[in-house]
Scaffold this active site. Structure first.
Site, PDB file in Angstrom:
ATOM      1  N   ASP A  18     -30.801 -96.538 -11.911  1.00  0.00           N
ATOM      2  CA  ASP A  18     -30.558 -95.111 -12.117  1.00  0.00           C
ATOM      3  C   ASP A  18     -31.168 -94.655 -13.443  1.00  0.00           C
ATOM      4  O   ASP A  18     -32.169 -95.210 -13.893  1.00  0.00           O
ATOM      5  CB  ASP A  18     -29.047 -94.847 -12.083  1.00  0.00           C
ATOM      6  CG  ASP A  18     -28.710 -93.536 -11.377  1.00  0.00           C
ATOM      7  OD1 ASP A  18     -29.027 -92.465 -11.936  1.00  0.00           O
ATOM      8  OD2 ASP A  18     -28.129 -93.596 -10.283  1.00  0.00           O
ATOM      9  N   HIS A  40     -26.773 -88.913 -14.896  1.00  0.00           N
ATOM     10  CA  HIS A  40     -26.602 -89.281 -13.488  1.00  0.00           C
ATOM     11  C   HIS A  40     -26.146 -90.731 -13.345  1.00  0.00           C
ATOM     12  O   HIS A  40     -25.193 -91.030 -12.612  1.00  0.00           O
ATOM     13  CB  HIS A  40     -27.926 -89.049 -12.752  1.00  0.00           C
ATOM     14  CG  HIS A  40     -27.846 -89.200 -11.268  1.00  0.00           C
ATOM     15  ND1 HIS A  40     -27.963 -90.426 -10.636  1.00  0.00           N
ATOM     16  CD2 HIS A  40     -27.688 -88.271 -10.285  1.00  0.00           C
ATOM     17  CE1 HIS A  40     -27.870 -90.245  -9.327  1.00  0.00           C
ATOM     18  NE2 HIS A  40     -27.708 -88.950  -9.082  1.00  0.00           N
ATOM     19  N   SER A  72     -25.786 -89.323  -3.820  1.00  0.00           N
ATOM     20  CA  SER A  72     -25.741 -90.258  -4.961  1.00  0.00           C
ATOM     21  C   SER A  72     -24.315 -90.612  -5.328  1.00  0.00           C
ATOM     22  O   SER A  72     -24.046 -91.702  -5.848  1.00  0.00           O
ATOM     23  CB  SER A  72     -26.416 -89.627  -6.183  1.00  0.00           C
ATOM     24  OG  SER A  72     -27.800 -89.581  -6.046  1.00  0.00           O
TER      25      SER A  72
END
Length: 278
Positions: free
Chosen positions: A17, A49, A222
């Site tokens: 990520d 994120h 996600s």
């Protein structure tokens, strides 16, 4: 979030990520960090994120008095930074991360690979090389869990590497219908039905970088993917001998049918309690 007795303790989950912020909810469980972009030695996340995804997998909720715990709050985190501060990355860096996983799997006890990133590849060659790389990981025994992507609701909108027929592809059960129906759906270019399973992904609360307020809200496939990865870590803690094929069959058996087409809901909505009782 429902918790079980199992916390994924001792199971290594690799998260590809934007990196990871050393949030209090991770304690000392960030076992490894590798930055494929700038080669910085210490964990960091210049986007947020990756930290959010890691919290949904492994946060122990310490900063919230246990309110916002991840799906496997005892597992080890292996953070591989393959995306920049804008959330962009290259195929080459992702493939290098795949090779790193093969080299260091035993050293860090890595059983699960969480890929909450996806791309609509520019060329067929890029698409094929990503799929070949991720399928190599699967064949080596990793449990690879990838997001379906947020390119829905059009058919054939599963992003790579979630479009691989071998890996476990996760969509968002609360982003399948209506105006917010962005969860990617199949079939893939190889006419494979995808996703495999769906889990909540809309307005999920999890860890974020910084100290002002330690939690934030994000949405998308996600966010659904780490719920599955974390539950798998708990299942592997309970029964370490399970293979990735075993896990895939268990997910199929535990899914609750939502009454939607296979290329929209997969096998159905993930049922954690049923999954961990198998």
């Amino acid at each position: 979030m429902e918790q079980s007795f199992y916390t994924g303790k001792g199971i290594g989950v690799a998260i590809l990520d934007t990196g990871i912020y050393p949030h209090i909810d991770f304690g000392n469980r960030i076992r490894a960090f590798y930055d494929f972009l700038s080669y910085k030695p210490r964990p960091y996340d210049d986007n947020g994120h990756g930290t959010h995804v890691a919290g949904l997998v492994a946060g122990d909720g310490r900063a919230s008095g246990g309110k916002y715990r991840g799906a496997a709050p005892g597992c080890s985190i292996i953070s591989l930074k393959v995306l920049d501060r804008f959330g962009n990355g290259s195929k080459e860096d992702v493939l290098r991360a795949f090779r790193w996983l093969s080299d260091y799997r035993i050293q860090y006890g890595i059983r699960i690979v969480n890929i909450s990133v996806g791309t609509t590849c520019r060329t067929r060659q890029d698409h094929d090389s990503l799929l070949e790389g991720v399928e190599r990981l699967w064949d080596e025994g990793f449990v690879v869990v990838a997001a379906a992507g947020n390119q829905g609701p059009r058919p054939g909108s599963i992003t790579a590497p979630g479009s691989s027929k071998k890996v476990i592809t996760v969509g968002s059960c609360d982003m399948l219908e209506g105006k917010g129906a962005v969860s990617g759906r199949g079939p893939t270019e190889e006419c494979v039905c995808k996703p495999d399973i769906v889990a909540p992904g809309n307005r999920m609360i999890s860890c974020i970088p910084g100290t002002d307020y330690p939690y934030g809200i994000k949405s998308g496939t996600s966010m659904s993917t780490p719920l599955i990865s974390g539950a798998i870590a708990c299942a592997l803690e309970k029964t370490p001998s399970l293979t990735n094929g075993d896990i895939k069959m268990m997910l199929r058996e535990c899914a609750d049918d939502m009454g939607l087409p296979r290329n929209q809901q997969g096998w159905g909505k993930f049922n954690r309690k049923k999954f961990l009782s198998l």
